[in-house]
Design a protein around this motif. Sequence first.
Motif, PDB file in Angstrom:
ATOM      1  N   ARG A  67       0.923  -1.072   0.035  1.00  0.00           N
ATOM      2  CA  ARG A  67      -0.268   0.078   0.588  1.00  0.00           C
ATOM      3  C   ARG A  67       1.204   1.153   0.080  1.00  0.00           C
ATOM      4  O   ARG A  67       2.154   1.352   0.870  1.00  0.00           O
ATOM      5  N   ASP A  78      -2.420  -6.554  -4.756  1.00  0.00           N
ATOM      6  CA  ASP A  78      -2.449  -7.865  -4.118  1.00  0.00           C
ATOM      7  C   ASP A  78      -2.122  -9.018  -4.641  1.00  0.00           C
ATOM      8  O   ASP A  78      -2.000  -9.932  -3.896  1.00  0.00           O
ATOM      9  N   ASN A 175      -3.811  -3.092   4.516  1.00  0.00           N
ATOM     10  CA  ASN A 175      -5.254  -3.109   4.189  1.00  0.00           C
ATOM     11  C   ASN A 175      -4.979  -2.738   3.253  1.00  0.00           C
ATOM     12  O   ASN A 175      -4.456  -1.818   2.099  1.00  0.00           O
ATOM     13  N   ASP A 177      -7.466  -2.881   0.673  1.00  0.00           N
ATOM     14  CA  ASP A 177      -9.116  -1.648   1.049  1.00  0.00           C
ATOM     15  C   ASP A 177      -9.212  -0.352   0.592  1.00  0.00           C
ATOM     16  O   ASP A 177      -8.503   0.208   1.183  1.00  0.00           O
ATOM     17  N   LYS A 181     -18.110   3.178  -1.484  1.00  0.00           N
ATOM     18  CA  LYS A 181     -19.311   2.398  -2.570  1.00  0.00           C
ATOM     19  C   LYS A 181     -19.289   2.645  -3.812  1.00  0.00           C
ATOM     20  O   LYS A 181     -19.523   2.626  -5.237  1.00  0.00           O
TER      21      LYS A 181
END
Length: 189
Positions: A67, A78, A175, A177, A181
């Motif tokens: 990240r 990933d 993390n 992510d 949304k």
Amino acid sequence: MIRFILCFTICFAANPLDQWIDQHAEFLKQDIKSVSFQLTVNSEFYSGQNKSTMSGKITLGNNKQFRFDMGSRTVVSDGKVWKSYDERTDQIFIQEPDKQLEKSLFSWVKLKKIKALPVTLESDGGYRIKLLGKKNDVRAYFNSDTNVLNSIVITQSETRSEISNIILNIEDSLNIDIGRKSSTIFDLR
């Protein structure tokens, strides 16, 4: 003869970079680690114009996972694909990894590779590191009393980048992510 002794001392004696690597060997061996820093880029540093400063953080995990946060932008991997996110536009771009950049990103934590880098002491007190191609001048500056890495300066053509306020941390998790949304996603693969 004096020249030979001086060259031998500079080339083969323990330099601050080797000492720094030895001091941080356990950190470098950790599965998940991060480095926080401040980046100052001066695109015309001879005239002092076009200077910008921002904070950043790189977190590295196993299997090419990372990240990278810099200002409003975040890039994550990933290990298979890269995703970049800009919170100003709320857009996520998915792309194939940049293998050269990925190699550079993970090479600084490989003890054998960074120990093998040629290092020479320069007249300004910095240690020139043969890194990132022939056209770059990469220098590390250490506090001579504490062997703390004060900064890394990269000069290329008319651009001078300084990495300072370097803080190393061992992390519990990584993390990957990003976005919200509502983010618009563009798959560029």
